[in-house]
Write an enzyme that holds these catalytic residues in place. Structure first.
Site, PDB file in Angstrom:
ATOM      1  N   ASN A  34      -2.939  -3.762 -10.551  1.00  0.00           N
ATOM      2  CA  ASN A  34      -2.951  -3.820  -9.084  1.00  0.00           C
ATOM      3  C   ASN A  34      -3.591  -5.090  -8.525  1.00  0.00           C
ATOM      4  O   ASN A  34      -3.844  -5.178  -7.327  1.00  0.00           O
ATOM      5  CB  ASN A  34      -3.651  -2.587  -8.514  1.00  0.00           C
ATOM      6  CG  ASN A  34      -3.053  -1.308  -9.070  1.00  0.00           C
ATOM      7  OD1 ASN A  34      -3.672  -0.659  -9.895  1.00  0.00           O
ATOM      8  ND2 ASN A  34      -1.835  -0.988  -8.676  1.00  0.00           N
ATOM      9  N   ILE A  91      -4.607  -8.427  -4.123  1.00  0.00           N
ATOM     10  CA  ILE A  91      -4.918  -7.035  -4.426  1.00  0.00           C
ATOM     11  C   ILE A  91      -3.924  -6.105  -3.747  1.00  0.00           C
ATOM     12  O   ILE A  91      -3.617  -6.266  -2.570  1.00  0.00           O
ATOM     13  CB  ILE A  91      -6.342  -6.690  -3.925  1.00  0.00           C
ATOM     14  CG1 ILE A  91      -7.371  -7.625  -4.554  1.00  0.00           C
ATOM     15  CG2 ILE A  91      -6.685  -5.228  -4.203  1.00  0.00           C
ATOM     16  CD1 ILE A  91      -8.710  -7.649  -3.836  1.00  0.00           C
ATOM     17  N   CYS A  92      -3.440  -5.106  -4.492  1.00  0.00           N
ATOM     18  CA  CYS A  92      -2.588  -4.067  -3.935  1.00  0.00           C
ATOM     19  C   CYS A  92      -3.446  -2.806  -3.802  1.00  0.00           C
ATOM     20  O   CYS A  92      -3.709  -2.115  -4.785  1.00  0.00           O
ATOM     21  CB  CYS A  92      -1.391  -3.809  -4.845  1.00  0.00           C
ATOM     22  SG  CYS A  92      -0.273  -2.543  -4.202  1.00  0.00           S
ATOM     23  N   LEU A  93      -3.933  -2.552  -2.585  1.00  0.00           N
ATOM     24  CA  LEU A  93      -4.764  -1.386  -2.321  1.00  0.00           C
ATOM     25  C   LEU A  93      -4.518  -0.958  -0.880  1.00  0.00           C
ATOM     26  O   LEU A  93      -4.674  -1.770   0.043  1.00  0.00           O
ATOM     27  CB  LEU A  93      -6.246  -1.719  -2.543  1.00  0.00           C
ATOM     28  CG  LEU A  93      -7.245  -0.580  -2.364  1.00  0.00           C
ATOM     29  CD1 LEU A  93      -7.013   0.523  -3.395  1.00  0.00           C
ATOM     30  CD2 LEU A  93      -8.672  -1.104  -2.477  1.00  0.00           C
TER      31      LEU A  93
END
Length: 195
Positions: free
Chosen positions: A80, A88-90
């Site tokens: 992620n 960042i993938c959040l």
């Protein structure tokens, strides 16, 4: 306009229990309250254990009603987090952000993400595929990257500080400069000399 008093309060709150939480925040280069540097301790029982991860934090003018922009400055091997640029993938850094959340909760969420990757919603497809298809290689690679990139900044930091202080630079300035360049002594010296 960034709510300065809220950000100052958040900095105090976050740094009060950093030994317990494993996260902290400082002003980036001590200049602007809208540009910060976060630090996350690698979670126990993960390939990131023992590492110190530096996060670049930029607060948009609409903060806290808009999410902070966060990016890993320390290279990390994780589904992620981009292995190329630290993106960042959040969800809470995007559409699930709420003004009730804080910088500390965002950093704690990143720390939790290190513990529990979500390979089905990847930022880095190559790492996600490795995580899903060859988990043991993923763990080995993530450990190697932690050793190479997340431990070098903290290892020998006091020696680097001492060396630069002996050259005549103030200790506080040396520490903040080293932190801003991920512990790279040569880059810190160049920055200290130029400015």
């Amino acid at each position: 306009m960034v709510d300065v008093s809220r950000v100052q309060k958040e900095l105090r709150e976050c740094n009060r229990d950093q030994e317990v939480s494993g996260v902290s925040i400082a002003l980036h280069d001590g200049a602007s309250i809208s540009h910060l540097t976060g630090t996350i301790a690698g979670p126990k029982d993960t390939p990131y254990e023992g590492g110190t991860f530096i996060i670049d934090i930029r607060l948009p003018s609409g903060y806290p009603f808009e999410p902070p922009k966060m990016q890993f400055m320390t290279k990390v091997w994780h589904p992620n987090i981009s292995s190329q640029n630290g993106a960042i993938c959040l969800d809470i850094l995007k559409d699930q952000w709420s003004p009730a959340l804080t910088l500390k909760t965002a950093l704690l969420s990143l720390q939790a993400l290190l513990s529990a990757p979500a390979p089905d919603d990847p930022q880095d497809a190559v790492v996600a595929q490795q995580y899903l298809r060859d988990y043991s290689t993923f763990v080995s690679t993530a450990r190697y990257w932690t050793e190479a990139f997340a431990k070098s900044a903290s290892t020998g930091m006091e020696e680097k500080v001492q060396k630069l202080v002996e050259m005549g630079f103030p200790e506080d300035l040396v520490r903040s400069t080293l932190k801003s360049v991920d512990g790279d002594e040569n880059m810190a010296l160049e920055k200290l000399c130029s400015g």
